[in-house]
Design a protein around this motif. Structure first.
Motif, short mmCIF file in Angstrom:
data_model
loop_
_atom_site.label_atom_id
_atom_site.label_comp_id
_atom_site.label_asym_id
_atom_site.label_seq_id
_atom_site.Cartn_x
_atom_site.Cartn_y
_atom_site.Cartn_z
N ALA A 1 0.85 -1.18 0.00
CA ALA A 1 0.01 0.18 0.15
C ALA A 1 0.87 1.20 0.06
O ALA A 1 1.90 1.24 0.79
N ALA A 2 0.36 2.30 -0.72
CA ALA A 2 1.07 3.58 -0.85
C ALA A 2 0.33 4.57 0.11
O ALA A 2 -0.86 4.72 0.38
N THR A 3 1.15 5.47 0.65
CA THR A 3 0.85 6.65 1.42
C THR A 3 1.47 7.75 0.99
O THR A 3 2.43 7.81 0.03
N ALA A 4 1.17 8.90 1.38
CA ALA A 4 1.74 10.43 1.30
C ALA A 4 3.22 10.29 1.26
O ALA A 4 4.01 11.07 0.84
N ASP A 5 3.53 9.38 2.55
CA ASP A 5 5.01 9.54 3.00
C ASP A 5 5.86 8.27 2.21
O ASP A 5 6.99 8.55 2.29
N GLY A 6 5.22 7.43 1.53
CA GLY A 6 5.95 6.29 1.08
C GLY A 6 5.28 5.30 0.65
O GLY A 6 4.18 5.14 0.32
N LEU A 7 5.91 3.80 0.55
CA LEU A 7 5.39 2.72 0.16
C LEU A 7 5.74 1.50 1.22
O LEU A 7 7.00 1.74 1.65
N VAL A 8 4.59 0.82 1.64
CA VAL A 8 4.75 -0.18 2.57
C VAL A 8 4.53 -1.66 1.76
O VAL A 8 3.74 -1.68 1.05
N VAL A 9 5.30 -2.47 1.73
CA VAL A 9 5.75 -3.85 1.25
C VAL A 9 5.76 -4.84 2.34
O VAL A 9 6.82 -4.98 3.08
N ALA A 10 4.66 -5.64 2.71
CA ALA A 10 4.73 -6.43 3.86
C ALA A 10 4.52 -7.96 3.63
O ALA A 10 3.52 -8.43 2.79
N GLY A 11 5.37 -8.76 4.44
CA GLY A 11 5.20 -10.39 4.20
C GLY A 11 5.45 -10.78 2.76
O GLY A 11 6.19 -10.34 2.16
N GLY B 1 -2.24 8.20 7.04
CA GLY B 1 -0.85 7.87 6.53
C GLY B 1 -0.28 6.44 7.00
O GLY B 1 0.61 5.97 6.58
N ARG B 2 -0.89 5.91 8.14
CA ARG B 2 -0.86 4.47 8.62
C ARG B 2 -1.23 3.41 7.42
O ARG B 2 -2.20 3.70 6.82
N VAL B 3 -0.65 2.21 7.42
CA VAL B 3 -1.02 1.24 6.73
C VAL B 3 -1.55 0.10 7.59
O VAL B 3 -0.93 -0.37 8.41
N VAL B 4 -2.76 -0.61 7.20
CA VAL B 4 -3.09 -1.75 7.88
C VAL B 4 -2.91 -2.90 7.25
O VAL B 4 -3.31 -2.85 5.83
N VAL B 5 -2.26 -4.02 7.70
CA VAL B 5 -1.90 -5.24 7.10
C VAL B 5 -2.59 -6.33 7.57
O VAL B 5 -2.31 -6.40 8.96
N ALA B 6 -3.76 -6.96 6.98
CA ALA B 6 -4.51 -7.92 7.72
C ALA B 6 -4.52 -9.01 7.17
O ALA B 6 -4.65 -9.24 5.92
N ALA C 1 -1.90 -22.96 7.53
CA ALA C 1 -2.78 -22.06 8.41
C ALA C 1 -2.86 -20.49 7.92
O ALA C 1 -2.01 -20.00 7.28
N LYS C 2 -4.20 -20.15 8.20
CA LYS C 2 -4.53 -18.66 7.76
C LYS C 2 -4.24 -17.83 9.12
O LYS C 2 -4.26 -18.35 10.21
N SER C 3 -4.43 -16.46 8.91
CA SER C 3 -4.02 -15.63 10.07
C SER C 3 -5.23 -14.69 10.25
O SER C 3 -5.72 -14.28 9.29
N ALA C 4 -5.62 -14.31 11.48
CA ALA C 4 -6.46 -13.43 11.81
C ALA C 4 -5.73 -12.02 12.30
O ALA C 4 -6.36 -11.00 12.77
N THR C 5 -4.60 -12.08 12.21
CA THR C 5 -3.78 -10.76 12.58
C THR C 5 -3.78 -9.87 11.78
O THR C 5 -4.01 -9.71 10.51
N ALA C 6 -3.74 -8.51 12.28
CA ALA C 6 -3.81 -7.08 11.81
C ALA C 6 -2.55 -6.49 12.23
O ALA C 6 -2.37 -6.42 13.39
N ASP C 7 -1.63 -5.77 11.39
CA ASP C 7 -0.46 -5.11 12.01
C ASP C 7 -0.82 -3.61 11.42
O ASP C 7 -1.12 -3.53 10.22
N ILE C 8 -0.50 -2.62 12.40
CA ILE C 8 -0.59 -1.15 11.95
C ILE C 8 0.65 -0.63 11.71
O ILE C 8 1.54 -0.54 12.80
N VAL C 9 1.15 -0.23 10.42
CA VAL C 9 2.50 0.07 10.29
C VAL C 9 2.46 1.76 9.94
O VAL C 9 1.62 2.13 9.06
N SER C 10 3.37 2.46 10.65
CA SER C 10 3.45 3.77 10.35
C SER C 10 4.68 4.08 9.60
O SER C 10 5.67 3.63 9.90
N VAL C 11 4.55 4.74 8.32
CA VAL C 11 5.68 5.06 7.42
C VAL C 11 6.39 6.06 8.18
O VAL C 11 7.73 6.07 8.22
N ALA C 12 5.85 7.16 8.54
CA ALA C 12 6.39 8.24 9.49
C ALA C 12 7.24 7.98 10.46
O ALA C 12 8.47 8.22 10.56
N SER C 13 6.92 7.15 11.35
CA SER C 13 7.81 6.72 12.51
C SER C 13 8.54 5.39 12.24
O SER C 13 9.19 4.74 13.35
#
Length: 295
Positions: free
Chosen positions: A49-59, A111-116, A123-135
Protein backbone atom coordinates in the motif's frame (compact mmCIF):
# COMPACT_ATOMS: atom_id res chain seq x y z
CA UNK A 1 -0.69 9.25 -9.75
CA UNK A 2 1.62 6.26 -9.54
CA UNK A 3 1.04 2.96 -11.34
CA UNK A 4 2.77 -0.25 -10.31
CA UNK A 5 2.94 -2.68 -13.23
CA UNK A 6 2.56 -6.40 -12.58
CA UNK A 7 5.75 -8.45 -12.69
CA UNK A 8 5.46 -11.96 -14.12
CA UNK A 9 6.95 -14.66 -11.89
CA UNK A 10 10.09 -16.39 -13.15
CA UNK A 11 10.66 -20.15 -12.73
CA UNK A 12 12.59 -20.97 -9.53
CA UNK A 13 13.31 -17.28 -8.94
CA UNK A 14 11.63 -14.41 -7.16
CA UNK A 15 12.30 -10.85 -8.17
CA UNK A 16 13.46 -8.60 -5.33
CA UNK A 17 13.00 -5.40 -7.31
CA UNK A 18 10.06 -3.03 -7.52
CA UNK A 19 9.94 -0.97 -10.70
CA UNK A 20 8.05 2.21 -9.90
CA UNK A 21 6.51 4.25 -12.71
CA UNK A 22 4.85 7.63 -12.27
CA UNK A 23 2.90 8.95 -15.23
CA UNK A 24 2.14 12.63 -15.58
CA UNK A 25 -0.11 14.16 -18.22
CA UNK A 26 -0.12 17.89 -18.89
CA UNK A 27 -1.84 19.50 -21.89
CA UNK A 28 -1.79 16.33 -23.94
CA UNK A 29 1.85 15.44 -23.23
CA UNK A 30 3.18 12.81 -20.86
CA UNK A 31 6.43 12.02 -19.12
CA UNK A 32 7.44 8.97 -17.11
CA UNK A 33 9.46 8.88 -13.91
CA UNK A 34 11.21 5.58 -13.33
CA UNK A 35 12.80 4.29 -10.14
CA UNK A 36 14.07 0.85 -9.15
CA UNK A 37 13.44 -0.12 -5.53
CA UNK A 38 15.08 -3.18 -3.95
CA UNK A 39 13.26 -5.38 -1.44
CA UNK A 40 15.18 -6.60 1.60
CA UNK A 41 14.62 -10.18 0.44
CA UNK A 42 13.27 -11.84 -2.70
CA UNK A 43 9.67 -12.95 -2.23
CA UNK A 44 6.23 -13.22 -3.81
CA UNK A 45 2.58 -12.73 -2.76
CA UNK A 46 3.31 -9.59 -0.75
CA UNK A 47 0.84 -7.03 0.61
CA UNK A 48 1.47 -3.48 -0.57
CA UNK A 49 0.00 0.00 0.00
CA UNK A 50 1.15 3.54 -0.74
CA UNK A 51 0.74 6.66 1.41
CA UNK A 52 1.78 10.28 1.00
CA UNK A 53 4.95 9.43 2.94
CA UNK A 54 5.97 6.35 0.99
CA UNK A 55 5.36 2.71 0.17
CA UNK A 56 4.87 -0.32 2.45
CA UNK A 57 5.59 -3.88 1.23
CA UNK A 58 4.74 -6.48 3.87
CA UNK A 59 5.12 -10.24 4.21
CA UNK A 60 5.19 -12.62 1.28
CA UNK A 61 6.57 -16.06 0.52
CA UNK A 62 10.26 -16.84 0.11
CA UNK A 63 9.84 -20.35 -1.33
CA UNK A 64 11.93 -20.76 -4.49
CA UNK A 65 8.79 -21.68 -6.44
CA UNK A 66 5.20 -22.66 -5.70
CA UNK A 67 5.07 -26.23 -4.47
CA UNK A 68 1.73 -28.02 -4.40
CA UNK A 69 -0.14 -25.42 -6.41
CA UNK A 70 -0.20 -21.65 -6.44
CA UNK A 71 -1.28 -21.42 -2.80
CA UNK A 72 1.73 -23.20 -1.34
CA UNK A 73 4.04 -21.34 1.04
CA UNK A 74 6.20 -23.10 3.62
CA UNK A 75 8.63 -20.22 4.20
CA UNK A 76 6.60 -17.05 4.83
CA UNK A 77 8.38 -13.72 5.21
CA UNK A 78 8.20 -11.43 8.24
CA UNK A 79 9.71 -8.46 6.40
CA UNK A 80 8.03 -5.06 6.22
CA UNK A 81 9.94 -2.88 3.75
CA UNK A 82 9.23 0.85 3.96
CA UNK A 83 10.31 3.15 1.14
CA UNK A 84 9.97 6.87 1.82
CA UNK A 85 8.78 9.20 -0.92
CA UNK A 86 11.32 11.85 0.12
CA UNK A 87 14.25 9.87 -1.30
CA UNK A 88 13.01 6.49 -2.67
CA UNK A 89 16.27 5.19 -1.21
CA UNK A 90 17.03 1.83 0.46
CA UNK A 91 14.20 0.37 2.47
CA UNK A 92 13.80 0.54 6.22
CA UNK A 93 12.90 -3.00 7.25
CA UNK A 94 10.62 -3.83 10.18
CA UNK A 95 9.30 -7.26 11.23
CA UNK A 96 5.83 -8.78 11.22
CA UNK A 97 5.20 -10.58 14.53
CA UNK A 98 3.35 -13.21 12.46
CA UNK A 99 5.17 -14.09 9.20
CA UNK A 100 2.72 -14.66 6.38
CA UNK A 101 1.91 -14.29 2.68
CA UNK A 102 -1.30 -13.22 0.88
CA UNK A 103 -2.14 -10.52 3.43
CA UNK A 104 -4.22 -7.48 2.42
CA UNK A 105 -2.93 -3.93 2.93
CA UNK A 106 -4.80 -0.63 2.89
CA UNK A 107 -3.58 2.90 3.71
CA UNK A 108 -5.55 4.98 6.20
CA UNK A 109 -6.06 8.68 5.58
CA UNK A 110 -3.66 9.49 8.42
CA UNK A 111 -0.73 7.83 6.62
CA UNK A 112 -0.66 4.52 8.48
CA UNK A 113 -1.05 1.19 6.67
CA UNK A 114 -3.17 -1.71 7.95
CA UNK A 115 -1.87 -5.17 6.96
CA UNK A 116 -4.52 -7.81 7.72
CA UNK A 117 -5.00 -11.54 7.29
CA UNK A 118 -2.85 -13.78 5.11
CA UNK A 119 -1.28 -17.08 6.01
CA UNK A 120 0.87 -20.03 4.98
CA UNK A 121 0.23 -23.43 3.43
CA UNK A 122 -0.78 -24.85 6.82
CA UNK A 123 -2.68 -21.99 8.46
CA UNK A 124 -4.42 -18.69 7.86
CA UNK A 125 -4.13 -15.62 10.07
CA UNK A 126 -6.55 -13.26 11.82
CA UNK A 127 -3.72 -10.87 12.68
CA UNK A 128 -3.65 -7.20 11.71
CA UNK A 129 -0.56 -4.99 11.89
CA UNK A 130 -0.67 -1.20 11.90
CA UNK A 131 2.42 0.17 10.14
CA UNK A 132 3.49 3.81 10.41
CA UNK A 133 5.67 5.03 7.53
CA UNK A 134 6.47 8.31 9.29
CA UNK A 135 7.72 6.72 12.54
CA UNK A 136 8.87 3.38 11.06
CA UNK A 137 6.93 1.40 13.66
CA UNK A 138 4.48 -1.50 13.75
CA UNK A 139 1.74 -2.46 16.24
CA UNK A 140 0.16 -5.92 16.05
CA UNK A 141 -3.24 -7.33 17.03
CA UNK A 142 -3.35 -11.13 16.78
CA UNK A 143 -7.15 -11.44 16.86
CA UNK A 144 -8.30 -8.39 14.93
CA UNK A 145 -10.32 -10.17 12.24
CA UNK A 146 -13.53 -12.10 12.86
CA UNK A 147 -11.90 -15.17 11.30
CA UNK A 148 -8.49 -16.16 9.98
CA UNK A 149 -8.41 -15.75 6.21
CA UNK A 150 -6.71 -14.39 3.11
CA UNK A 151 -8.01 -13.08 -0.24
CA UNK A 152 -9.84 -10.09 1.27
CA UNK A 153 -10.48 -6.75 -0.42
CA UNK A 154 -10.14 -3.49 1.49
CA UNK A 155 -11.45 0.05 1.04
CA UNK A 156 -11.01 3.22 3.11
CA UNK A 157 -13.84 5.65 3.83
CA UNK A 158 -13.33 8.44 6.34
CA UNK A 159 -11.30 7.24 9.30
CA UNK A 160 -12.11 3.55 8.82
CA UNK A 161 -10.88 0.71 6.62
CA UNK A 162 -13.22 -2.10 5.59
CA UNK A 163 -11.87 -5.64 4.99
CA UNK A 164 -14.40 -7.76 3.10
CA UNK A 165 -14.73 -11.43 2.22
CA UNK A 166 -11.82 -13.82 1.90
CA UNK A 167 -11.27 -17.51 2.33
CA UNK A 168 -10.28 -19.52 5.40
CA UNK A 169 -9.91 -23.17 6.34
CA UNK A 170 -8.70 -25.48 3.57
CA UNK A 171 -9.38 -23.11 0.65
CA UNK A 172 -13.14 -23.77 0.69
CA UNK A 173 -14.42 -21.68 3.60
CA UNK A 174 -15.47 -18.50 1.82
CA UNK A 175 -16.86 -15.70 3.98
CA UNK A 176 -19.15 -12.73 3.43
CA UNK A 177 -18.05 -10.95 6.63
CA UNK A 178 -16.85 -7.33 6.58
CA UNK A 179 -14.46 -6.35 9.39
CA UNK A 180 -13.88 -2.66 10.20
CA UNK A 181 -10.86 -0.95 11.71
CA UNK A 182 -11.53 2.52 13.15
CA UNK A 183 -8.21 4.32 12.81
CA UNK A 184 -9.11 7.15 15.19
CA UNK A 185 -10.42 4.93 17.99
CA UNK A 186 -7.94 2.11 17.28
CA UNK A 187 -10.72 -0.49 17.51
CA UNK A 188 -11.92 -3.46 15.44
CA UNK A 189 -15.51 -4.60 14.98
CA UNK A 190 -17.67 -6.64 12.62
CA UNK A 191 -19.69 -4.44 10.28
CA UNK A 192 -23.51 -4.53 10.61
CA UNK A 193 -23.68 -5.62 6.97
CA UNK A 194 -22.17 -8.41 4.87
CA UNK A 195 -21.48 -9.25 1.24
CA UNK A 196 -24.45 -10.59 -0.70
CA UNK A 197 -22.29 -13.55 -1.78
CA UNK A 198 -19.31 -15.03 0.10
CA UNK A 199 -16.20 -14.72 -2.07
CA UNK A 200 -12.51 -13.77 -2.37
CA UNK A 201 -10.29 -11.81 -4.80
CA UNK A 202 -12.59 -8.83 -5.23
CA UNK A 203 -11.86 -5.31 -6.37
CA UNK A 204 -12.72 -2.46 -4.02
CA UNK A 205 -13.41 1.25 -4.29
CA UNK A 206 -14.69 4.02 -2.04
CA UNK A 207 -16.32 7.43 -2.18
CA UNK A 208 -16.73 9.85 0.72
CA UNK A 209 -19.64 7.86 2.16
CA UNK A 210 -19.74 4.47 0.41
CA UNK A 211 -17.54 1.42 -0.03
CA UNK A 212 -18.04 -1.07 -2.87
CA UNK A 213 -16.71 -4.58 -3.46
CA UNK A 214 -16.74 -5.79 -7.03
CA UNK A 215 -16.69 -9.20 -8.67
CA UNK A 216 -14.67 -11.95 -7.04
CA UNK A 217 -14.29 -15.71 -6.99
CA UNK A 218 -15.98 -18.63 -5.24
CA UNK A 219 -15.12 -22.04 -6.66
CA UNK A 220 -18.07 -23.66 -4.85
CA UNK A 221 -20.54 -21.86 -7.14
CA UNK A 222 -21.70 -23.28 -10.50
CA UNK A 223 -19.93 -20.32 -12.09
CA UNK A 224 -17.07 -19.35 -9.75
CA UNK A 225 -16.67 -15.86 -11.28
CA UNK A 226 -18.96 -13.60 -9.24
CA UNK A 227 -20.77 -10.86 -11.19
CA UNK A 228 -21.92 -8.69 -8.29
CA UNK A 229 -21.13 -5.23 -6.93
CA UNK A 230 -21.96 -4.79 -3.23
CA UNK A 231 -22.13 -1.14 -2.17
CA UNK A 232 -22.55 -0.04 1.46
CA UNK A 233 -23.45 3.37 2.82
CA UNK A 234 -20.95 4.11 5.61
CA UNK A 235 -21.67 7.81 6.10
CA UNK A 236 -21.16 8.96 9.68
CA UNK A 237 -24.45 10.86 9.45
CA UNK A 238 -26.52 7.70 9.19
CA UNK A 239 -26.66 4.03 10.10
CA UNK A 240 -24.47 1.96 7.75
CA UNK A 241 -26.64 -0.05 5.42
CA UNK A 242 -26.24 -2.03 2.20
CA UNK A 243 -27.58 -0.78 -1.09
CA UNK A 244 -29.16 -3.11 -3.63
CA UNK A 245 -26.43 -5.38 -5.11
CA UNK A 246 -25.74 -4.64 -8.76
CA UNK A 247 -24.70 -7.13 -11.44
CA UNK A 248 -21.57 -6.44 -13.42
CA UNK A 249 -21.82 -6.46 -17.22
CA UNK A 250 -20.96 -10.08 -17.87
CA UNK A 251 -18.92 -12.30 -15.61
CA UNK A 252 -15.88 -10.51 -14.27
CA UNK A 253 -12.93 -11.35 -12.07
CA UNK A 254 -12.02 -7.92 -10.73
CA UNK A 255 -8.62 -6.91 -9.43
CA UNK A 256 -9.01 -3.16 -9.66
CA UNK A 257 -11.58 -0.45 -9.69
CA UNK A 258 -12.24 3.26 -9.82
CA UNK A 259 -11.82 6.13 -7.41
CA UNK A 260 -14.29 8.99 -7.49
CA UNK A 261 -13.38 12.40 -6.04
CA UNK A 262 -15.85 15.20 -6.62
CA UNK A 263 -16.71 15.18 -10.31
CA UNK A 264 -13.51 13.44 -11.37
CA UNK A 265 -13.48 9.69 -11.93
CA UNK A 266 -10.19 7.80 -12.13
CA UNK A 267 -10.00 4.19 -13.30
CA UNK A 268 -7.18 1.79 -14.11
CA UNK A 269 -7.76 -0.35 -17.18
CA UNK A 270 -5.23 -2.63 -18.87
CA UNK A 271 -2.23 -0.72 -17.56
CA UNK A 272 -3.58 2.71 -18.51
CA UNK A 273 -4.82 5.45 -16.24
CA UNK A 274 -8.10 6.99 -17.36
CA UNK A 275 -9.29 10.26 -15.86
CA UNK A 276 -12.79 11.46 -16.69
CA UNK A 277 -13.89 14.95 -15.67
CA UNK A 278 -17.62 14.59 -15.06
CA UNK A 279 -18.06 18.32 -14.56
CA UNK A 280 -17.88 18.74 -18.35
CA UNK A 281 -20.88 16.50 -18.96
CA UNK A 282 -24.07 17.93 -20.34
CA UNK A 283 -27.56 16.46 -20.40
CA UNK A 284 -27.80 12.71 -19.99
CA UNK A 285 -25.31 11.71 -22.62
CA UNK A 286 -22.11 11.78 -20.60
CA UNK A 287 -19.26 13.55 -22.37
CA UNK A 288 -16.50 15.09 -20.31
CA UNK A 289 -12.75 15.11 -20.78
CA UNK A 290 -10.89 11.83 -20.97
CA UNK A 291 -7.13 11.84 -20.35
CA UNK A 292 -5.30 8.61 -21.19
CA UNK A 293 -1.82 8.07 -19.82
CA UNK A 294 -0.36 4.78 -20.98
CA UNK A 295 2.67 3.89 -18.92
Amino acid sequence: MAVMPALSPLPLLHVAVLVWFACFCVSGTSTVQHSVLYLSEARRNVAMAATADGLVVAGGCTDAAPGAGAFSCVRPSDSIDIFTSATWGPATTLRLPTPRAWATACALNDGRVVVAGGGTTSAKSATADIVSVASASVVSNASALTSARWGMACAVAGRSVYFAGGIGGQHTHYTAVVDVYDGAADTWQTAPFALSQARESMGALATADTVSFLGGWNELLPDPNVALVDTFNVSSSGVPKPQQPQALHGRSYWTGGATVAGNVEIAVDNGALNVRDGSSSSGGGGGGVVVLCCC
